[in-house]
Design an enzyme around this catalytic site. Sequence first.
Site, PDB file in Angstrom:
ATOM      1  N   LEU A 244       0.911  -1.195   0.050  1.00 50.85           N
ATOM      2  CA  LEU A 244       0.255  -0.146   0.078  1.00 50.85           C
ATOM      3  C   LEU A 244       0.894   1.409  -0.097  1.00 50.85           C
ATOM      4  O   LEU A 244       1.625   1.462   1.051  1.00 50.85           O
ATOM      5  CB  LEU A 244      -0.893  -0.040   1.334  1.00 50.85           C
ATOM      6  N   ASP A 245       0.735   2.302  -0.930  1.00 48.67           N
ATOM      7  CA  ASP A 245       1.285   3.401  -1.184  1.00 48.67           C
ATOM      8  C   ASP A 245       2.946   3.245  -1.166  1.00 48.67           C
ATOM      9  O   ASP A 245       3.509   4.402  -0.779  1.00 48.67           O
ATOM     10  CB  ASP A 245       0.772   4.351   0.016  1.00 48.67           C
ATOM     11  N   GLU A 246       3.168   2.369  -1.630  1.00 45.33           N
ATOM     12  CA  GLU A 246       4.862   2.051  -1.843  1.00 45.33           C
ATOM     13  C   GLU A 246       5.199   1.874  -2.902  1.00 45.33           C
ATOM     14  O   GLU A 246       6.509   1.201  -3.334  1.00 45.33           O
ATOM     15  CB  GLU A 246       5.146   1.000  -0.751  1.00 45.33           C
TER      16      GLU A 246
END
Length: 301
Positions: A244-246
């Site tokens: 997530l979000d990486e």
Amino acid sequence: MTLTQNAPAPLTPADPTADQAVLIVHGRDRTGLVAAISAVLGKHEANIVSLDQHSDNPHGGAFFQRTVFSKAGLEAALPQIEHDLRVQLSEGFDLEYNLRALSVPKRVAIFASKADHCLLDLLWRHRRGELPINVAMVISNHADTAAEVRSFGIPFFHVPSSGPDKSAAEAQHLTLLAGNVDFIVLARYMQILSGEFIERVGVPIINIHHSFLPAFIGAGPYAKAKQRGVKLVGATAHYVTEDLDEGPIIEQDVVRVNHAHTVTELQRRGADVERAVLSRAVLWHAEDRVIRHGNHTIVFQ
């Protein structure tokens, strides 16, 4: 009395991309790559319009190149150009490549929730001709923006998604998307996509979020930022992965704020940055200016 004839109307310029293609090449760097690529294009009497390249290490590192070229009768010539590039690059140099006619816009689906600033900005820019994309559909877990989206002539699909089990919603998403899109944009879509969905959809997904992550996670990030006295607010556009979000970052930007700005003002300034960052990321992806390499990107602006 002397009568003068009206000057003839100026000719409408032809579409500059009508006979243009973009070639993306990446692989291990070695001597002769640029010459080999140029030789294939020269053989077909194609004219190189622009060429950008990058090597992270000239001694066997990674090589990246974006070439835009023009060729009269491109549509008919493209299959043979592609064949010659495959022989030269794949077999001769072990390079990966992608070749695409620029006159054919990429098809995109936009996912959104209640916040409409990024969604409507993309649709407005698309209508003005600033984004070379074909918006195939908008999918939202809320119906709030249905009328506004349809006013742009874009199909709108309301697919509710709540609770921990998103499988039914994602199954409906996959049905709508199958064979219809080349990439997806999450324009402040406030739902987490499962790893299975990301794998099965099979196209790149671009997300936008405020740059407070991970410092101000969860609900009310701007209120938390106000409490900490932040001096910058910003936004990040990145490709979506299971982490997530990486995922690989495409674009980022910030604006300065100060102690006098209220939470509402921080939100407004943050929304402005989100719109600008997301539109640039979508534009660069649509024009094949972004090459993913591991967990980062090469962006030829």
